[in-house]
Structure formats: C-alpha cells, structure tokens
Write a protein that holds these residues in place. Structure first.
Motif, PDB file in Angstrom:
ATOM      1  N   LEU A  14      45.903  37.172  66.338  1.00 22.37           N
ATOM      2  CA  LEU A  14      47.362  37.292  66.388  1.00 22.37           C
ATOM      3  C   LEU A  14      48.031  35.935  66.639  1.00 22.37           C
ATOM      4  N   TYR A  15      47.379  35.090  67.411  1.00 20.69           N
ATOM      5  CA  TYR A  15      47.923  33.753  67.666  1.00 20.69           C
ATOM      6  C   TYR A  15      47.978  32.955  66.364  1.00 20.69           C
ATOM      7  N   ALA A  16      46.927  33.069  65.565  1.00 24.12           N
ATOM      8  CA  ALA A  16      46.911  32.384  64.272  1.00 24.12           C
ATOM      9  C   ALA A  16      48.040  32.893  63.381  1.00 24.12           C
ATOM     10  N   ALA A  17      48.236  34.214  63.368  1.00 28.01           N
ATOM     11  CA  ALA A  17      49.309  34.796  62.558  1.00 28.01           C
ATOM     12  C   ALA A  17      50.673  34.312  63.041  1.00 28.01           C
ATOM     13  N   SER A  18      50.871  34.258  64.364  1.00 30.50           N
ATOM     14  CA  SER A  18      52.146  33.801  64.913  1.00 30.50           C
ATOM     15  C   SER A  18      52.442  32.360  64.510  1.00 30.50           C
ATOM     16  N   VAL A  19      51.434  31.492  64.628  1.00 31.70           N
ATOM     17  CA  VAL A  19      51.626  30.084  64.261  1.00 31.70           C
ATOM     18  C   VAL A  19      51.923  29.950  62.772  1.00 31.70           C
ATOM     19  N   LEU A  20      51.259  30.741  61.941  1.00 32.55           N
ATOM     20  CA  LEU A  20      51.517  30.696  60.497  1.00 32.55           C
ATOM     21  C   LEU A  20      52.940  31.147  60.175  1.00 32.55           C
ATOM     22  N   VAL A  79      51.695  28.757  76.236  1.00 28.54           N
ATOM     23  CA  VAL A  79      52.421  29.900  75.673  1.00 28.54           C
ATOM     24  C   VAL A  79      53.539  30.330  76.620  1.00 28.54           C
ATOM     25  N   THR A  80      53.228  30.408  77.902  1.00 35.02           N
ATOM     26  CA  THR A  80      54.215  30.824  78.893  1.00 35.02           C
ATOM     27  C   THR A  80      55.403  29.874  78.935  1.00 35.02           C
ATOM     28  N   LEU A  81      55.123  28.576  79.021  1.00 32.05           N
ATOM     29  CA  LEU A  81      56.196  27.590  79.101  1.00 32.05           C
ATOM     30  C   LEU A  81      57.036  27.562  77.834  1.00 32.05           C
ATOM     31  N   SER A  82      56.397  27.698  76.675  1.00 39.87           N
ATOM     32  CA  SER A  82      57.144  27.663  75.415  1.00 39.87           C
ATOM     33  C   SER A  82      58.097  28.850  75.316  1.00 39.87           C
ATOM     34  N   MET A  83      57.665  30.024  75.778  1.00 37.39           N
ATOM     35  CA  MET A  83      58.528  31.205  75.748  1.00 37.39           C
ATOM     36  C   MET A  83      59.691  31.062  76.726  1.00 37.39           C
ATOM     37  N   LEU A  93      61.965  25.146  67.326  1.00 36.54           N
ATOM     38  CA  LEU A  93      60.962  24.149  66.952  1.00 36.54           C
ATOM     39  C   LEU A  93      60.022  23.827  68.104  1.00 36.54           C
ATOM     40  N   ILE A  94      60.543  23.845  69.332  1.00 36.10           N
ATOM     41  CA  ILE A  94      59.671  23.526  70.463  1.00 36.10           C
ATOM     42  C   ILE A  94      58.617  24.611  70.620  1.00 36.10           C
ATOM     43  N   VAL A  95      58.975  25.861  70.308  1.00 32.89           N
ATOM     44  CA  VAL A  95      57.998  26.942  70.370  1.00 32.89           C
ATOM     45  C   VAL A  95      56.918  26.725  69.324  1.00 32.89           C
ATOM     46  N   PHE A  96      57.324  26.348  68.122  1.00 29.33           N
ATOM     47  CA  PHE A  96      56.354  26.126  67.048  1.00 29.33           C
ATOM     48  C   PHE A  96      55.395  24.986  67.385  1.00 29.33           C
ATOM     49  N   PHE A  97      55.928  23.820  67.725  1.00 29.41           N
ATOM     50  CA  PHE A  97      55.079  22.653  67.961  1.00 29.41           C
ATOM     51  C   PHE A  97      54.178  22.852  69.184  1.00 29.41           C
ATOM     52  N   THR A  98      54.729  23.454  70.232  1.00 23.32           N
ATOM     53  CA  THR A  98      53.930  23.682  71.429  1.00 23.32           C
ATOM     54  C   THR A  98      52.783  24.636  71.160  1.00 23.32           C
ATOM     55  N   ASN A  99      53.045  25.665  70.363  1.00 23.80           N
ATOM     56  CA  ASN A  99      52.003  26.651  70.113  1.00 23.80           C
ATOM     57  C   ASN A  99      51.006  26.219  69.052  1.00 23.80           C
ATOM     58  N   VAL A 100      51.333  25.207  68.280  1.00 25.16           N
ATOM     59  CA  VAL A 100      50.294  24.574  67.466  1.00 25.16           C
ATOM     60  C   VAL A 100      49.243  23.969  68.390  1.00 25.16           C
ATOM     61  N   ILE A 101      49.720  23.282  69.451  1.00 28.05           N
ATOM     62  CA  ILE A 101      48.802  22.721  70.444  1.00 28.05           C
ATOM     63  C   ILE A 101      48.053  23.843  71.156  1.00 28.05           C
ATOM     64  N   GLY A 102      48.803  24.882  71.559  1.00 28.67           N
ATOM     65  CA  GLY A 102      48.185  25.982  72.276  1.00 28.67           C
ATOM     66  C   GLY A 102      47.113  26.687  71.463  1.00 28.67           C
TER      67      GLY A 102
END
Length: 272
Positions: A14-20, A79-83, A93-102
C-alpha cells in the motif's frame, strides 16, 4: 511474529501504491488522485502502528535496537510527521517527497535480517538506551523533513533566477515559508539530538569503558551536533540566509548520513 507478518507485507504494497499516486499527482496535479494517495497513506500509518505495537508486545521492549526495527520506526516517524505537516500547512509536495524517503527506508528494512537479542545484549540495555535511540531517530526524521524543504527552496530559487514558471513552481510554497519550515524543523531536531547524545553518553559511562568517547560513531554524532549548531547559529544571527542557508543544511544532513553509515564500524553501535 509470523501471525502479523502479513501486516508488514500489506504495508509495503500500500505504501508503494500511495507513493505512485502521489507521483501521478506531482506530474499532473490531480486532486482526486491526491486524495486517494493520502487515504492510502493514512492506512499505511495505521498498519505500521499495528505492526509496531505488535512487535513491542511480543518482544517486551521498545523495538528500536536492530537494523530492521530502526528502519521501520524511522519510516513510521516520517509518515507521521508528513501527515501532521500536511494537516497543519496543506503542502502536498512535502508529503510526496518525504514519503519517497519513507518508502525507500521501509523497503530497505526488507533486506535487514532481524535477529533475536541474546541474553548478554539484554543485560546491557536499559530504558536510558531506548530513550537515547528513540530521541535520535525522531531528530533524524525532523532533519530529513528540513532537508526536503531546503531542496524545495533551492529548486524554486533556481527556477526564479531563470524565470521558469512551470506548473511545479506554482505548487511550491514561497521561499520565505520554505526557509521558515526548514528552520523550525532544525529547531526541533537539534535539541532532541543533543538530549539523545547526552543520554547516550550517560549510558556509555555507566555500561561501557571510559574509552567509549573514542568510538567513531560518538565522534560523528558530535560532528553532526556541531554542524547543525553552526547552521542554527548562522540563521539566528542572520549571517546566512536564502540559498546559502539551504546548502549548509544539505551539508549538515550529509554529516548525518555519514553518522548513520558509521554505525557498522562502531565498537558498540553495531546493528544486532
């Protein structure tokens, strides 16, 4: 642990799907896709929390000692901080870039062989050690988010200088806001890291030999503290601003990465 392993596997998927989906929104600015990506991310956070709590219950300690546990907890914090950041400031955008790292960090945990703690290791650990590791990881997450804002600052600054008014430019916050967010996250990360290092030093003094200060990991942690302290000092005194401050933040984060890599050559910080 096997009965909840499926939670970890589903989380990865699901994390992969979210990032995509976030990547699709990043390219085409689709609000429906963005909401779907955020919904999946919320599910990922819930599953990570369930898995983390199940680990803590099964192992009877705060699971941040092995490489697998550290990577998983670090990803959960990101994930917590980005949300939270998205809820407070509505910056997609900060959610996207942060969760690429996550997602990268969580994926790396798949290759980290989780081993059982031996009795000798259990005897050496204490609540002090757990707090030390936890504070350090949370500070790392804050510094990671600060790095993302600095990169976004440099990208926008580059686009402004060359007068490139792309759709990406319109989605970025102002330079002042990016610098402010990066600065605030460093103000969170630095005292947490300082406190973590102090508690680690106390633990080392109680458990290890008097020469633990000579360990390369201790030296690198000190350099990281000095690096971010310099960045904060220059920011407070207004000596460094703008792109210079953003670049210095990148340099400080590179010291943080080296500090993480130094774990395996340390005498007592080795992954278990």
């Amino acid at each position: 642990m096997a009965d909840v392993r499926w939670v970890y596997d589903v989380t990865i998927f699901l994390y992969a799907a979210s990032v995509l989906f976030y990547f699709h929104d990043f390219l085409q600015s689709n609000r429906k896709v963005n909401r779907l990506a955020f919904g999946l991310l919320a599910v990922v956070w819930c599953l990570q929390t369930v898995f983390f709590v199940s680990q803590m219950t099964a192992k009877l300690y705060f699971p941040v000692l092995t490489l697998f546990e550290t990577l998983f907890f670090y990803s959960w914090v990101l994930v917590t901080l980005s949300m939270v950041m998205n809820y407070l400031f509505r910056i997609d955008l900060i959610v996207f870039f942060t969760n690429v790292i996550g997602f990268v960090v969580l994926s790396l945990s798949m290759f980290a062989q989780e081993t059982e703690m031996i009795e000798q290791t259990k005897a050496l650990t204490s609540e002090l050690l757990f707090i030390h590791i936890t504070l350090a990881l949370i500070s790392y997450a804050a510094f990671s988010l600060s790095l993302v804002f600095s990169i976004m600052y440099l990208v926008q600054h580059y686009m402004l200088k060359r007068k490139r008014w792309s759709p990406l430019f319109r989605r970025l916050p102002s330079l002042d806001k990016l610098e402010l967010f990066s600065d605030r996250l460093n103000m969170i990360g630095l005292p947490l890291l300082l406190l973590g290092v102090i508690l680690g030093a106390i633990w080392g003094h109680l458990v290890l030999s008097a020469h633990f200060w000579l360990d390369p990991k201790v030296g690198m942690s000190t350099l990281v503290l000095i690096g971010y302290s310099i960045v904060m000092y220059q920011r407070i005194t207004d000596k460094w601003r703008g792109s210079r401050l953003a670049v210095s933040n990148l340099v400080a984060f590179s010291l943080l990465l080296l500090n993480f890599l130094f774990t395996d050559i340390s005498g007592f910080h080795r992954w278990m």
